[in-house]
Scaffold this motif. Structure first.
Motif, mmCIF file in Angstrom:
data_model
loop_
_atom_site.group_PDB
_atom_site.id
_atom_site.type_symbol
_atom_site.label_atom_id
_atom_site.label_comp_id
_atom_site.label_asym_id
_atom_site.label_seq_id
_atom_site.Cartn_x
_atom_site.Cartn_y
_atom_site.Cartn_z
ATOM 1 N N LEU A 189 41.277 41.075 43.569
ATOM 2 C CA LEU A 189 40.266 40.064 43.872
ATOM 3 C C LEU A 189 40.898 38.684 44.018
ATOM 4 C CD1 LEU A 189 37.575 41.284 41.334
ATOM 5 C CD2 LEU A 189 37.250 41.197 43.816
ATOM 6 N N SER A 190 41.786 38.353 43.091
ATOM 7 C CA SER A 190 42.410 37.034 43.106
ATOM 8 C C SER A 190 43.291 36.851 44.338
ATOM 9 C CB SER A 190 43.249 36.848 41.832
ATOM 10 O OG SER A 190 43.838 35.567 41.813
ATOM 11 N N ILE A 191 44.118 37.853 44.644
ATOM 12 C CA ILE A 191 45.038 37.747 45.782
ATOM 13 C C ILE A 191 44.268 37.738 47.107
ATOM 14 C CG2 ILE A 191 46.863 38.935 47.053
ATOM 15 C CD1 ILE A 191 48.015 39.845 44.407
ATOM 16 N N THR A 192 43.219 38.567 47.207
ATOM 17 C CA THR A 192 42.435 38.621 48.441
ATOM 18 C C THR A 192 41.815 37.265 48.751
ATOM 19 O OG1 THR A 192 41.908 40.959 48.093
ATOM 20 C CG2 THR A 192 40.501 39.733 49.617
ATOM 21 N N SER A 193 41.157 36.659 47.766
ATOM 22 C CA SER A 193 40.533 35.354 47.970
ATOM 23 C C SER A 193 41.589 34.287 48.241
ATOM 24 C CB SER A 193 39.698 34.965 46.746
ATOM 25 O OG SER A 193 40.489 34.976 45.575
ATOM 26 N N PHE A 194 42.719 34.380 47.549
ATOM 27 C CA PHE A 194 43.797 33.408 47.730
ATOM 28 C C PHE A 194 44.396 33.494 49.132
ATOM 29 C CE2 PHE A 194 48.425 32.445 47.159
ATOM 30 C CZ PHE A 194 48.290 31.081 46.960
ATOM 31 N N LEU A 195 44.624 34.708 49.623
ATOM 32 C CA LEU A 195 45.221 34.874 50.953
ATOM 33 C C LEU A 195 44.311 34.342 52.058
ATOM 34 C CD1 LEU A 195 46.961 38.371 50.761
ATOM 35 C CD2 LEU A 195 48.024 36.120 50.776
ATOM 36 N N VAL A 249 54.218 40.937 52.223
ATOM 37 C CA VAL A 249 54.472 41.716 51.001
ATOM 38 C C VAL A 249 53.195 41.858 50.185
ATOM 39 C CG1 VAL A 249 55.690 41.751 48.787
ATOM 40 C CG2 VAL A 249 56.907 41.099 50.873
ATOM 41 N N LEU A 250 52.465 40.754 50.008
ATOM 42 C CA LEU A 250 51.223 40.786 49.226
ATOM 43 C C LEU A 250 50.169 41.661 49.883
ATOM 44 C CD1 LEU A 250 50.806 37.067 48.067
ATOM 45 C CD2 LEU A 250 51.570 39.010 46.724
ATOM 46 N N VAL A 251 50.030 41.535 51.207
ATOM 47 C CA VAL A 251 49.050 42.355 51.935
ATOM 48 C C VAL A 251 49.413 43.831 51.837
ATOM 49 C CG1 VAL A 251 48.130 42.910 54.232
ATOM 50 C CG2 VAL A 251 48.351 40.522 53.527
ATOM 51 N N SER A 252 50.703 44.136 51.911
ATOM 52 C CA SER A 252 51.154 45.530 51.791
ATOM 53 C C SER A 252 50.805 46.105 50.421
ATOM 54 C CB SER A 252 52.671 45.613 52.015
ATOM 55 O OG SER A 252 53.012 45.146 53.307
ATOM 56 N N ILE A 253 50.999 45.283 49.372
ATOM 57 C CA ILE A 253 50.650 45.729 48.018
ATOM 58 C C ILE A 253 49.155 45.959 47.900
ATOM 59 C CG2 ILE A 253 50.592 45.039 45.578
ATOM 60 C CD1 ILE A 253 53.221 43.522 46.105
ATOM 61 N N LEU A 254 48.368 45.039 48.458
ATOM 62 C CA LEU A 254 46.913 45.184 48.435
ATOM 63 C C LEU A 254 46.469 46.450 49.167
ATOM 64 C CD1 LEU A 254 45.502 41.580 49.076
ATOM 65 C CD2 LEU A 254 45.202 42.974 47.035
ATOM 66 N N PHE A 255 47.072 46.672 50.332
ATOM 67 C CA PHE A 255 46.740 47.851 51.135
ATOM 68 C C PHE A 255 47.082 49.125 50.370
ATOM 69 C CE2 PHE A 255 47.705 51.089 54.338
ATOM 70 C CZ PHE A 255 46.539 51.053 55.093
ATOM 71 N N LEU A 256 48.223 49.097 49.672
ATOM 72 C CA LEU A 256 48.643 50.261 48.893
ATOM 73 C C LEU A 256 47.638 50.541 47.776
ATOM 74 C CD1 LEU A 256 50.815 52.401 48.223
ATOM 75 C CD2 LEU A 256 51.913 50.681 46.780
ATOM 76 N N PHE A 257 47.192 49.489 47.100
ATOM 77 C CA PHE A 257 46.222 49.649 46.022
ATOM 78 C C PHE A 257 44.898 50.200 46.544
ATOM 79 C CE2 PHE A 257 48.894 47.222 43.167
ATOM 80 C CZ PHE A 257 48.488 47.682 41.924
ATOM 81 N N MET A 258 44.465 49.697 47.697
ATOM 82 C CA MET A 258 43.157 50.089 48.223
ATOM 83 C C MET A 258 43.186 51.489 48.841
ATOM 84 S SD MET A 258 41.364 47.499 47.385
ATOM 85 C CE MET A 258 39.830 47.808 48.234
ATOM 86 N N ARG A 259 44.328 51.893 49.394
ATOM 87 C CA ARG A 259 44.426 53.164 50.108
ATOM 88 C C ARG A 259 45.108 54.258 49.284
ATOM 89 N NH1 ARG A 259 41.227 53.904 54.134
ATOM 90 N NH2 ARG A 259 42.726 55.356 55.074
ATOM 91 N N GLN A 288 32.300 39.054 42.267
ATOM 92 C CA GLN A 288 33.619 38.788 41.702
ATOM 93 C C GLN A 288 34.536 38.121 42.731
ATOM 94 O OE1 GLN A 288 34.892 38.925 38.780
ATOM 95 N NE2 GLN A 288 33.363 40.035 37.605
ATOM 96 N N LEU A 289 34.429 38.541 43.979
ATOM 97 C CA LEU A 289 35.241 37.931 45.040
ATOM 98 C C LEU A 289 34.853 36.465 45.213
ATOM 99 C CD1 LEU A 289 37.430 38.571 47.138
ATOM 100 C CD2 LEU A 289 35.617 39.089 48.777
ATOM 101 N N ALA A 290 33.538 36.194 45.192
ATOM 102 C CA ALA A 290 33.049 34.819 45.314
ATOM 103 C C ALA A 290 33.508 33.974 44.122
ATOM 104 C CB ALA A 290 31.518 34.808 45.413
ATOM 105 N N LEU A 291 33.507 34.582 42.926
ATOM 106 C CA LEU A 291 33.967 33.881 41.728
ATOM 107 C C LEU A 291 35.446 33.539 41.853
ATOM 108 C CD1 LEU A 291 33.454 32.818 38.877
ATOM 109 C CD2 LEU A 291 33.852 35.140 38.002
ATOM 110 N N SER A 292 36.237 34.463 42.397
ATOM 111 C CA SER A 292 37.669 34.215 42.593
ATOM 112 C C SER A 292 37.896 33.063 43.565
ATOM 113 C CB SER A 292 38.362 35.475 43.112
ATOM 114 O OG SER A 292 38.396 36.483 42.133
ATOM 115 N N VAL A 293 37.128 33.050 44.651
ATOM 116 C CA VAL A 293 37.241 31.964 45.634
ATOM 117 C C VAL A 293 36.893 30.626 44.975
ATOM 118 C CG1 VAL A 293 36.277 30.977 47.752
ATOM 119 C CG2 VAL A 293 36.791 33.425 47.634
ATOM 120 N N PHE A 294 35.813 30.622 44.168
ATOM 121 C CA PHE A 294 35.398 29.385 43.506
ATOM 122 C C PHE A 294 36.467 28.892 42.529
ATOM 123 C CE2 PHE A 294 33.196 27.169 39.969
ATOM 124 C CZ PHE A 294 32.706 26.080 40.700
ATOM 125 N N ILE A 295 37.095 29.809 41.799
ATOM 126 C CA ILE A 295 38.151 29.428 40.857
ATOM 127 C C ILE A 295 39.319 28.792 41.604
ATOM 128 C CG2 ILE A 295 39.908 30.340 39.263
ATOM 129 C CD1 ILE A 295 37.771 32.393 38.344
#
Length: 334
Positions: free
Chosen positions: A122-128, A161-171, A218-225
């Motif tokens: 959630l944190s990395i997605t909103s940050f990216l 690298v971060l997107v690849s890690i996210l993709f790995l986690f999601m898939r 949670q995604l919206a909360l991450s963006v707000f943080i």
């Protein structure tokens, strides 16, 4: 060997900045912001710490009910301390959080990894999302300056690298992991343990993602943080009398953070300050003033948070020790 060369490079850049710094001007610039500004920014940092504690509590509550806010806060504070000692992406902090989730909340390893993985996702997605927008905005507004162009390759490489890690986690699929493990020479017990852990992680992840309302909240909360960091930086910049639009301030904030995530020194020290000063210079802020801004911002968002985390955990440990001794004394007396 390469890791130590990166550390030396990051430290060299920081030392170069210190050697060529006009300390007299730096002192003047540092003192030029009011105490009210500093206290307000520190209070906003406390709000950020509390919001992160709330986020951890809500994520943990998806798996384990009746989780106390303070316990979730302790998990994150312990991770903050290890984060401060870990270079770049701060994997050490996540391992510390996994350990604390198991120790404090009594959750098993698979559940602890799931909680940390989801919060990080959630944190990395909103940050990216914010970083990509920042790259486009600064490229347009700075007319693609040579300094900014020099940052593009390492930033884009790190994003990939971060997107690849996210993709790995999601898939991630348990059966694929099982097939891979079958091809590797490994003990049957370890193979089964890894497979069961991945399967449990995937099942819990799929279950949580079905509740889209919670996930998007949670995604919206991450963006707000993350937006709070830009707001704090905007207030600080304004306090120094720098006239800059909020979008540019936010863009500098997020690009500085992603550069600081690249492993050079513990906590991103050196690379964070240097990149912030450089990006501020692109917007016409002189070096001395830029250094002062970066140091004050770093104190508020890094050292102050580290200090609060340490003090809370230290006094928590002291109080628990006193309570334990008191209970033992009462028990022995009876």
């Amino acid at each position: 060997m390469k890791k130590y060369l990166l550390y030396i490079l990051g430290l060299s850049v920081f030392i170069y900045l210190v050697i060529n710094m006009d300390f007299k001007s730096l002192l003047i610039f540092t003192k030029s912001i009011s105490l009210d500004h500093i206290l307000f920014l520190l209070s906003l940092q406390l709000v950020t710490i509390v919001l992160l504690g709330i986020q951890w509590k809500l994520i943990i509550s998806w798996i384990k009910e009746d989780v106390k806010f303070y316990d979730a806060l302790r998990v994150n504070l312990k991770g903050n301390i290890v984060d401060a000692l870990s270079p770049g992406v701060k994997v050490g902090g996540e391992l510390a959080r996994i350990y604390e989730i198991r120790k404090i909340l009594g959750m098993d390893l698979g559940e602890a990894i799931l909680v940390v993985g989801l919060q990080k996702t959630l944190s990395i997605t909103s940050f990216l999302i914010l970083v990509l927008f920042s790259l486009i905005w600064l490229y347009i507004t700075t007319a693609g300056s040579s300094y900014f162009k020099s940052l593009l390759f390492p930033i884009f490489t790190f994003i990939i690298v971060l997107v690849s890690i996210l993709f790995l986690f999601m898939r991630l699929k348990a059966e694929r992991v099982k097939n891979l493990l079958d091809k590797i020479k490994i003990e049957e017990k370890k193979r089964e343990k890894i497979y069961n852990g991945v399967k449990e992680y995937k099942d819990n992840m799929d279950r949580m993602l079905k509740d889209k309302t919670k996930f998007y909240f949670q995604l919206a909360l991450s963006v707000f943080i993350w937006l709070l960091f830009a707001i704090k930086f905007a207030i600080l910049v304004k306090g120094y009398g720098v006239d800059m639009d909020f979008i540019s301030v936010a863009a500098i904030t997020y690009l500085t953070y992603i550069i600081g995530m690249i492993p050079f020194l513990p906590g991103g020290i050196g690379s964070f300050e240097t990149s912030m000063v450089g990006l501020l210079a692109l917007k016409g802020v002189e070096i001395g003033q830029g250094v002062a801004i970066s140091l004050v911002f770093r104190f508020i968002t890094f050292w102050f948070e580290f200090l609060i985390s340490f003090l809370v955990l230290f006094f928590d440990r002291v109080l628990r020790y006193i309570t334990m001794r008191k209970d033992r004394y009462v028990k022995d007396k009876n």
